[in-house]
Scaffold this active site. Structure first.
Site, short mmCIF file in Angstrom:
data_model
loop_
_atom_site.label_atom_id
_atom_site.label_comp_id
_atom_site.label_asym_id
_atom_site.label_seq_id
_atom_site.Cartn_x
_atom_site.Cartn_y
_atom_site.Cartn_z
N GLY A 249 -2.10 34.04 54.53
CA GLY A 249 -1.66 32.96 53.67
C GLY A 249 -1.93 33.16 52.20
O GLY A 249 -1.81 32.24 51.39
N GLU A 291 -4.86 38.50 58.24
CA GLU A 291 -3.45 38.77 58.55
C GLU A 291 -2.56 38.67 57.31
O GLU A 291 -1.72 37.78 57.20
CB GLU A 291 -2.96 37.79 59.62
CG GLU A 291 -3.69 37.94 60.94
CD GLU A 291 -3.42 36.79 61.89
OE1 GLU A 291 -3.70 36.96 63.09
OE2 GLU A 291 -2.94 35.72 61.45
N GLY A 293 0.58 39.35 55.12
CA GLY A 293 1.97 39.76 55.35
C GLY A 293 2.74 39.70 54.05
O GLY A 293 3.10 40.71 53.46
N ARG A 294 2.95 38.47 53.58
CA ARG A 294 3.66 38.25 52.31
C ARG A 294 3.02 39.04 51.17
O ARG A 294 3.70 39.64 50.34
CB ARG A 294 3.63 36.75 51.98
CG ARG A 294 4.39 36.36 50.72
CD ARG A 294 3.97 34.97 50.24
NE ARG A 294 3.92 34.00 51.31
CZ ARG A 294 4.90 33.15 51.61
NH1 ARG A 294 6.02 33.18 50.93
NH2 ARG A 294 4.75 32.29 52.59
N CYS A 362 30.25 29.42 52.94
CA CYS A 362 31.02 28.18 52.92
C CYS A 362 30.06 27.02 53.20
O CYS A 362 30.08 26.40 54.26
CB CYS A 362 32.14 28.24 53.95
SG CYS A 362 33.32 26.90 53.80
N GLU A 363 29.22 26.74 52.22
CA GLU A 363 28.14 25.77 52.36
C GLU A 363 27.70 25.37 50.96
O GLU A 363 27.30 26.22 50.17
CB GLU A 363 26.97 26.40 53.11
CG GLU A 363 25.92 25.46 53.60
CD GLU A 363 26.38 24.65 54.81
OE1 GLU A 363 26.12 23.43 54.80
OE2 GLU A 363 26.99 25.23 55.72
#
Length: 432
Positions: A249, A291, A293-294, A362-363
């Site tokens: 985190g 942990e 990651g980011r 298309c959003e």
């Protein structure tokens, strides 16, 4: 100048990453294109490994949280840099397996592992199962028994810590789909239950309080709470928990206003708390896992786009359309995540134009960033969105049947493809 140290500007005024001209990368490999700087990734991995040596006498291991970006090459790099691996699905286990990753160094997470995934993981030799609930504990014990195996397990605990981050990515408080709650006694009852089963071995406790956190104090508080729980288990059940996984985190820099904590500072403060609590409860200092990651891949990555239509709505906004969007970066639609956008074709120019970067889906909600400052943009320019190494490719989709982009790794002026661009044939491969 940039949020990423691997970025620079060359004599052409173009943005570079890892010594490679991004405009030339866009021409060579096409866009949209994910680009990762290998040196940044490896340097960050080494900083985590070194912090364990410095503050825990090497009594621990960082686990790369592969949900941030799972591919064979990242698994290989994690192994080469002496990291373990945090996996959350059968697909991530299979990826690690195919990359030759040592499976005993993997931790298998997830709040609803299927029976098929559990059996696959046991047969693959996954090192530790991070058990989320009693149903999973019973299921794991049953399947392990049938396979005549004993599963090493960890319990995911909710320590009740407020991580001061986005509500969707806070996972340590009691109202979370993950883990066992401490406040209700649920976690302690789960420990007692695990000790009754023959086919599991409870060796670890785990917590994870959230993501993109800039404050060290919540991590310290969570570590203290977890060590108190280890003390309670020893005192009341006579069992010593030897491993403690404190999750991840750690925040990164997406925009210049972000102020991430140096990872070594986190390790130092938490190690002091863990050692003090170990002495207080007369238990050995546990083997520590974290942990990241980011923080390993996030700032190492950028996404390149080619500008198409530009639509100016007077006194409202200017839409700059690119050839990607929510299919390769869903995070703005989900979290309104801030990003730094650079006109890579004119990176030497001042960012004087306010634009909204729009995707091609298309959003109406397909936006990459709103009201962001860039150097004046023209059709055909290459735009770069920074700090997209984490949770961009891994959350990509084929909405509107758009193929997922390639991933290119750069290192000291050289580039190579590590994930191929999908083709239209890939899109229909499983159609019948």
């Amino acid at each position: 100048m940039f949020v990423n140290d691997c970025l620079n500007i060359n004599e052409k005024g173009h943005l570079t990453i890892g010594g490679c001209d991004t405009v030339e990368l866009a021409k060579e490999y096409g866009t949209p294109l994910y680009v990762l700087d290998e040196n940044t990734i490896r340097t960050t991995c080494r900083s985590y490994v070194e912090s364990f040596k410095k503050f825990y006498n090497g009594n621990g291991m960082p686990l790369y949280a592969s949900k941030a970006l799972s591919c064979k090459e990242l698994c290989r790099i994690a192994n080469e840099e002496h990291l373990g691996l945090d996996v959350v699905s059968g697909g991530e286990i299979y990826t690690a397996q195919q990359a030759g990753f040592p499976m005993e160094k993997t931790h298998f997470h997830g709040n609803n592992k299927t029976a098929a995934e559990i059996e696959f993981a046991l047969n693959a030799g996954v090192g530790t199962f991070v058990v989320d609930n009693l149903y999973e504990l019973e299921l794991l014990n049953e399947i392990a028994g049938k396979l005549v195996k004993k599963a090493k397990i960890s319990f995911r605990i909710k320590p009740g810590v407020d991580a001061h981050t986005h509500n969707f990515i806070r996972t340590g408080q009691i109202d979370s789909k993950f883990g066992f709650a401490l406040e209700t006694g649920e976690a302690f009852e789960a420990v007692k239950k695990a000790l009754e089963y023959e086919n599991v071995n409870l060796a670890e406790l785990h917590c994870h309080i959230g993501s993109q956190i800039f404050d060290i104090d919540p991590f310290v508080t969570a570590a203290e709470i977890m060590m108190d729980f280890i003390g309670k288990i020893k005192d009341e059940l006579g069992v010593t928990i030897s491993n403690l996984n404190l999750g991840g985190g750690f925040g990164i820099m997406y925009v210049n206003s972000d102020e991430p904590v140096p990872y070594e500072n986190y390790m130092e403060k938490v190690s002091v708390a863990v050692k003090a609590k170990a002495a207080e409860h007369n238990v050995p200092v546990p083997y520590i896992f974290i942990e990241p990651g980011r923080s390993i891949v996030g700032e190492a990555g950028i996404t390149l786009y080619t500008v198409g239509g530009i639509k100016e709505i007077p006194n409202i906004r200017t839409y700059v359309s690119v050839d990607g969007g929510m299919t390769d970066n869903i995070r703005y639609a989900l979290y309104q995540s801030d990003y730094t956008v650079v006109n890579a074709s004119h990176a030497d120019k001042e960012a004087t134009q306010t634009v909204t970067v729009a995707g091609k889906c298309c959003e109406s909600g397909d936006l990459v960033q709103e009201h962001t400052q860039v150097a004046p943009v023209t059709v055909g320019d290459t735009l770069a969105v920074l700090s997209t190494g984490a949770y961009n490719y891994s959350m990509a989709s084929n909405y509107n049947r758009i193929p997922r982009p390639a991933i290119v790794m750069v290192n000291n002026g050289k580039s190579r493809v590590i994930v191929k661009r999908e083709s239209y044939e890939d899109i229909v491969r499983n159609d019948i």
